[in-house]
Design a protein around this motif. Structure first.
Motif, PDB file in Angstrom:
ATOM      1  N   TYR A  53     -41.245  -1.060  44.753  1.00  0.00           N
ATOM      2  CA  TYR A  53     -41.215  -0.234  43.538  1.00  0.00           C
ATOM      3  C   TYR A  53     -40.806  -1.012  42.286  1.00  0.00           C
ATOM      4  N   ASN A  54     -40.573  -2.306  42.442  1.00  0.00           N
ATOM      5  CA  ASN A  54     -40.247  -3.171  41.303  1.00  0.00           C
ATOM      6  C   ASN A  54     -39.115  -2.588  40.461  1.00  0.00           C
ATOM      7  N   VAL A  55     -38.030  -2.225  41.104  1.00  0.00           N
ATOM      8  CA  VAL A  55     -36.917  -1.581  40.403  1.00  0.00           C
ATOM      9  C   VAL A  55     -36.086  -2.610  39.640  1.00  0.00           C
ATOM     10  N   GLU A  56     -35.457  -2.166  38.602  1.00  0.00           N
ATOM     11  CA  GLU A  56     -34.500  -2.955  37.821  1.00  0.00           C
ATOM     12  C   GLU A  56     -33.388  -2.021  37.362  1.00  0.00           C
ATOM     13  N   PRO A  57     -32.146  -2.477  37.379  1.00  0.00           N
ATOM     14  CA  PRO A  57     -31.640  -3.721  37.946  1.00  0.00           C
ATOM     15  C   PRO A  57     -31.551  -3.620  39.463  1.00  0.00           C
ATOM     16  N   ARG A  58     -31.319  -4.723  40.132  1.00  0.00           N
ATOM     17  CA  ARG A  58     -31.370  -4.734  41.589  1.00  0.00           C
ATOM     18  C   ARG A  58     -29.994  -4.821  42.246  1.00  0.00           C
ATOM     19  N   SER A  59     -28.965  -4.524  41.493  1.00  0.00           N
ATOM     20  CA  SER A  59     -27.660  -4.241  42.087  1.00  0.00           C
ATOM     21  C   SER A  59     -27.703  -2.776  42.482  1.00  0.00           C
ATOM     22  N   PRO A  60     -27.610  -2.445  43.774  1.00  0.00           N
ATOM     23  CA  PRO A  60     -27.751  -1.038  44.176  1.00  0.00           C
ATOM     24  C   PRO A  60     -26.725  -0.121  43.524  1.00  0.00           C
ATOM     25  N   LYS A  61     -25.499  -0.588  43.352  1.00  0.00           N
ATOM     26  CA  LYS A  61     -24.477   0.262  42.736  1.00  0.00           C
ATOM     27  C   LYS A  61     -24.863   0.624  41.315  1.00  0.00           C
ATOM     28  N   VAL A  62     -25.335  -0.360  40.564  1.00  0.00           N
ATOM     29  CA  VAL A  62     -25.728  -0.117  39.176  1.00  0.00           C
ATOM     30  C   VAL A  62     -26.996   0.713  39.134  1.00  0.00           C
ATOM     31  N   TYR A  63     -27.941   0.412  40.017  1.00  0.00           N
ATOM     32  CA  TYR A  63     -29.217   1.135  40.008  1.00  0.00           C
ATOM     33  C   TYR A  63     -29.024   2.617  40.296  1.00  0.00           C
ATOM     34  N   PHE A  64     -28.241   2.923  41.305  1.00  0.00           N
ATOM     35  CA  PHE A  64     -28.083   4.324  41.699  1.00  0.00           C
ATOM     36  C   PHE A  64     -27.134   5.103  40.789  1.00  0.00           C
ATOM     37  N   SER A  65     -26.377   4.415  39.973  1.00  0.00           N
ATOM     38  CA  SER A  65     -25.430   5.110  39.092  1.00  0.00           C
ATOM     39  C   SER A  65     -25.880   5.157  37.646  1.00  0.00           C
ATOM     40  N   SER A  66     -27.013   4.530  37.353  1.00  0.00           N
ATOM     41  CA  SER A  66     -27.481   4.452  35.974  1.00  0.00           C
ATOM     42  C   SER A  66     -28.656   5.379  35.747  1.00  0.00           C
ATOM     43  N   SER A  67     -28.669   6.006  34.579  1.00  0.00           N
ATOM     44  CA  SER A  67     -29.772   6.898  34.219  1.00  0.00           C
ATOM     45  C   SER A  67     -30.879   6.156  33.483  1.00  0.00           C
ATOM     46  N   SER A  68     -30.623   4.873  33.160  1.00  0.00           N
ATOM     47  CA  SER A  68     -31.596   4.113  32.373  1.00  0.00           C
ATOM     48  C   SER A  68     -32.367   3.110  33.215  1.00  0.00           C
ATOM     49  N   THR A  69     -32.329   3.267  34.539  1.00  0.00           N
ATOM     50  CA  THR A  69     -33.026   2.318  35.405  1.00  0.00           C
ATOM     51  C   THR A  69     -34.516   2.603  35.435  1.00  0.00           C
ATOM     52  N   SER A  70     -35.268   1.604  35.887  1.00  0.00           N
ATOM     53  CA  SER A  70     -36.707   1.788  36.021  1.00  0.00           C
ATOM     54  C   SER A  70     -36.970   2.583  37.299  1.00  0.00           C
ATOM     55  N   SER A  71     -37.558   3.746  37.156  1.00  0.00           N
ATOM     56  CA  SER A  71     -37.772   4.629  38.309  1.00  0.00           C
ATOM     57  C   SER A  71     -39.201   5.144  38.315  1.00  0.00           C
ATOM     58  N   PRO A  72     -40.010   4.711  39.267  1.00  0.00           N
ATOM     59  CA  PRO A  72     -41.371   5.246  39.377  1.00  0.00           C
ATOM     60  C   PRO A  72     -41.336   6.742  39.668  1.00  0.00           C
ATOM     61  N   SER A  73     -42.411   7.400  39.324  1.00  0.00           N
ATOM     62  CA  SER A  73     -42.500   8.828  39.606  1.00  0.00           C
ATOM     63  C   SER A  73     -43.182   9.022  40.962  1.00  0.00           C
ATOM     64  N   GLY A  74     -43.132  10.230  41.460  1.00  0.00           N
ATOM     65  CA  GLY A  74     -43.801  10.527  42.716  1.00  0.00           C
ATOM     66  C   GLY A  74     -42.830  10.955  43.797  1.00  0.00           C
ATOM     67  N   GLN A  75     -43.309  11.876  44.643  1.00  0.00           N
ATOM     68  CA  GLN A  75     -42.448  12.418  45.690  1.00  0.00           C
ATOM     69  C   GLN A  75     -42.089  11.368  46.736  1.00  0.00           C
ATOM     70  N   ASN A  76     -43.034  10.481  47.061  1.00  0.00           N
ATOM     71  CA  ASN A  76     -42.759   9.454  48.066  1.00  0.00           C
ATOM     72  C   ASN A  76     -41.628   8.534  47.617  1.00  0.00           C
ATOM     73  N   PHE A  77     -41.669   8.158  46.343  1.00  0.00           N
ATOM     74  CA  PHE A  77     -40.597   7.311  45.822  1.00  0.00           C
ATOM     75  C   PHE A  77     -39.264   8.035  45.896  1.00  0.00           C
ATOM     76  N   ARG A  78     -39.226   9.296  45.477  1.00  0.00           N
ATOM     77  CA  ARG A  78     -37.973  10.025  45.460  1.00  0.00           C
ATOM     78  C   ARG A  78     -37.389  10.160  46.861  1.00  0.00           C
ATOM     79  N   GLN A  79     -38.242  10.441  47.831  1.00  0.00           N
ATOM     80  CA  GLN A  79     -37.759  10.593  49.209  1.00  0.00           C
ATOM     81  C   GLN A  79     -37.198   9.265  49.728  1.00  0.00           C
ATOM     82  N   GLU A  80     -37.945   8.182  49.465  1.00  0.00           N
ATOM     83  CA  GLU A  80     -37.479   6.880  49.937  1.00  0.00           C
ATOM     84  C   GLU A  80     -36.223   6.448  49.196  1.00  0.00           C
TER      85      GLU A  80
END
Length: 750
Positions: free
Chosen positions: A165-192
């Motif tokens: 999914y080419n996410v940024e940033p790639r620190s999981p703590k920062v990625y999952f706690s930030s609202s400004s991360t790169s997040s693809p759309s789609g149900q499959n992405f959200r589930q994964e």
């Protein structure tokens, strides 16, 4: 260094350009330099024979201000910017890279931070077969090993998720706690994403639970043989080498989707109380040897455990310089800027180091490149390990990495041998190869040595920040950090590799003039304390005793002092504003510069003198990455934290009280005398303060007023605040006592 050119060769992997506005800057330089020379001329031709000691001190301070300003111009003369073209890199030509990560104390550098940094680094957009990771744990802690082990397990899910999914940033703590991360759309992405997030939270929970228990649960200890090293208690200062392979590269270990994983090796070098372990420099040299034994990549990057990767393309940007067809053979290392998350909106403590990494380091690109800043630096291994640059030999980038199948058991045994306390005895490590020993800032020292050997460096600052770290969030840690830095820098100036040594000025490895100026400015940071202390002590004490040290308002020389004061502050503010700063950032930076000058730098000079006398040794102090929740709330409100009864607070607190007292007493005396004179039928010259004209004290009133305004947070912390971040009573009492002593002594001897 790259030749500036308006045309772009399609084969080049980077180009360079100089900043604009140089003509206007050079006019400013000449005008300001004329002002400094004029001021010193005034001092020499207007010697205060009635107060020669005060005249000498104030002249010395102004001379040193002028010298440091001149040295600082090395950064401003020709700022140079580079643009890389990573899209031109051929995948097959990407060189192998060894990634070295250091941690030393699980209490001050929480294992959860180490795990997140490691995961961000393992997620680079780079061929994993060409990446090897080495983590140095100088604390020898099973809690750190536990976190690294759990990170290696979670990486099998995290790496393919990032790649997919080419996410940024790639620190999981920062990625999952930030609202400004790169997040693809789609149900499959959200589930994964939810699935990966749940795994991450479980990992975090395990790390934190082990930290609270101060032990690793039995069920996890049984998952890897490495935990057996801690079957008996290990003393962080006295234990054998621990080498554990957590992931084997070359396609042996695979992620959840069957893709190869990079290798990951945990290293805790041998420690003995009788052997000097050389702090971070010793740890990195040990990692250097282990990595050379196992993978031997031609490039090595070292990263502090609290500096997570914020740009998955960063390695590609750096590699552009090492593979460039024209300039690669000259480059010893590439330095990324240090950037920090969690900085308040106005950067309360100036820890964003914006001026250094967004202004000054670009200026070093015109002088063979920046100093080595200790983290986020990619070295050519051969330059780091002692090879001198030969301008007559245009060497090509060489890949000497170790590939193919490995006997991991045998490699672990061999790695233990090169990490013993005695391995470096009789060998050139720390003097001719690896990171240099002899300074608390081994990074700057090493960079200076590499530059002296003829290598160039590059400041690489991609649009998306390459790394983000954790800066100190309280006053004491900030002052301690700068004390360590300035002490180490001063040690470098006093070493054989002094930037102004004859070898660097005229020898075979002589540095450019601009390079000498830049290195000298930083290595003489600590001596800023001398003019700052003089200006904070002498003018107010002289003022309160009626002694004028500056020309009066009607004197034409008065304008020189006003011009230099206003223009230097105006230039500093404008420079920061152009770097997307704000007025409040500049004001906070100014306050912290004064605090550091009268505290950190003063203590570093004292430490250096005591070390030279053989009375004490300077140590390596780690700033804490653990943040108290209440203190964090105050920090976010931009309230300075003084909760610790630290001796670092006493000098600036004393000086703030001294200037406030002298200012108030002088102004009240002048106003009272003026009122009394107006009530007299025949006005007489005002001599209440020992001077015939109160206008002669205007500049001293301005100086004390300026210091008092800058010190407002200190006054609040001493007298108005009731929260836990207020100034400790003991510091206030000591400071009042010292202030009173200075006032008394001045009244007796002036």
């Amino acid at each position: 260094m790259t030749v500036i050119s308006s045309s772009l060769d399609d084969e080049r992997l980077f180009i360079s350009r100089q900043a604009g506005g140089r003509f206007l800057y050079k006019i400013y330089f000449l005008v300001f330099l004329t002002g400094i020379v004029s001021l010193l001329y005034y001092r020499v031709t207007n010697i205060a024979y009635d107060h020669p000691v005060l005249w000498f001190l104030i002249t010395l301070a102004e001379f040193w201000f002028g010298v440091t300003w001149f040295l600082q111009q090395g950064f401003r003369w020709a700022p140079t910017y580079h643009v890389e073209y990573p899209e031109r890199l051929a995948e097959s030509n990407l060189p192998p890279i060894d990634v070295l990560v250091c941690t030393a104390d699980p209490d001050r550098e929480p294992p959860s931070i180490v795990a997140n940094t490691l995961l961000s680094l393992m997620s680079y957009d780079y061929d994993v077969n060409k990446l090897s990771y080495y983590i140095s744990d100088d604390g020898g802690s099973q809690l750190t090993f536990h976190a690294v082990y759990l990170a290696s397990v979670f990486a099998k899910s995290w790496l393919p998720f990032c790649k997919k999914y080419n996410v940024e940033p790639r620190s999981p703590k920062v990625y999952f706690s930030s609202s400004s991360t790169s997040s693809p759309s789609g149900q499959n992405f959200r589930q994964e994403c939810d699935k990966i997030k749940a795994k991450f939270e479980k990992m975090q929970e395990r790390i934190e639970k082990a930290g609270k228990m101060r032990n690793v649960p039995v069920e996890i200890r049984n998952e890897h043989k490495g935990f057996k090293e801690w079957d008996t208690k290990i003393d962080p200062r006295d234990h054998d080498s621990i080498i554990e392979v957590l992931l084997r590269g070359n396609g042996v270990d695979k992620d959840d989707e069957g893709n190869p994983m990079p290798s990951l090796i945990y290293v805790s070098r041998e420690k003995r109380p009788t052997s000097h372990h050389r702090f971070k420099a010793g740890a990195l040299n040990a990692l250097n040897r282990v990595s050379a034994l196992i993978s031997n990549a031609p490039l090595v990057i070292n990263v502090d455990c609290d500096m997570y990767s914020n740009n998955s393309q960063a390695l590609r940007h750096a590699v552009c310089y090492f593979l460039d067809p024209k300039e690669s053979h000259r480059i010893g290392y590439v330095q990324f800027p240090q950037s920090f998350g969690g900085i308040t909106q106005s950067d309360l403590y100036g820890n964003g180091v914006k001026r250094i990494y967004e202004i000054e380091f670009f200026g070093t690109n015109a002088h063979n490149g920046p100093m080595y800043a200790g983290t986020g630096t990619i070295h050519r291994r051969e330059s780091l390990n002692g090879r001198k640059y030969d301008p007559n030999v245009k060497i090509k980038f060489e890949d000497k990495s170790v590939r193919g199948s490995k006997n991991w058991v045998e490699l672990e045994v061999q790695a233990k041998l090169v990490t013993t306390c005695t391995y470096e005895e009789g060998k050139p490590w720390g003097s001719e190869m690896g990171l240099m020993y002899g300074s608390a800032v081994e990074d700057v020292y090493t960079g200076l040595v590499l530059h002296s050997r003829g290598w160039n460096s590059i400041f690489c600052s991609p649009e998306r920040k390459a790394f983000l770290g954790l800066a100190p969030v309280n006053t004491n840690d900030t002052l301690i950090q700068h004390k360590r830095w300035s002490t180490g820098l001063l040690e470098i100036f006093l070493s054989d590799y002094c930037p102004m040594s004859l070898a660097n000025l005229f020898g075979d490895g002589k540095l450019k003039l601009g390079q000498i100026m830049c290195y000298s400015f930083y290595t003489l940071w600590a001596l800023w304390c001398l003019p700052m202390l003089i200006y904070a002590v002498v003018p107010p004490l002289a003022m309160v005793n009626g002694i004028s040290l500056f020309p009066k308002v009607s004197n034409p020389w008065f304008r020189i002092f006003i011009f230099l004061g206003i223009s230097s502050h105006a230039f500093s503010l404008a420079e920061l504003m152009l770097a997307k700063g704000t007025f409040q950032m500049w004001w906070n930076e100014t306050r912290m510069w004064m605090l550091k000058g009268t505290s950190s730098y003063l203590f570093s000079v004292m430490v250096t003198i005591l070390k030279a006398l053989g009375i004490s040794e300077s140590g390596f102090e780690i700033t804490s990455k653990v943040i108290d929740e209440e203190a964090l709330k105050r920090y976010n409100k931009e309230m300075m934290e003084f909760a610790v009864a630290s001796p670092m607070f006493i000098p600036p607190t004393t000086l703030s009280l001294l200037n406030l007292y002298c200012l108030v007493r002088t102004v009240v005396s002048l106003v009272t005398a003026t009122v009394m004179s107006n009530n007299l039928e025949e006005a007489e010259p005002n001599t209440s303060l020992g001077v015939s004209n109160p206008l002669a004290l205007v500049l001293q009133i301005i100086i004390s007023g300026y210091i008092s305004i800058v010190s407002l947070p200190i006054y609040k912390a001493m007298f108005l605040r009731m929260d836990k971040g207020r100034m400790p009573t003991s510091v206030t009492v000591y400071s009042i006592g010292l202030c009173a002593t200075l006032v008394y002594l001045a009244s007796v001897f002036m």
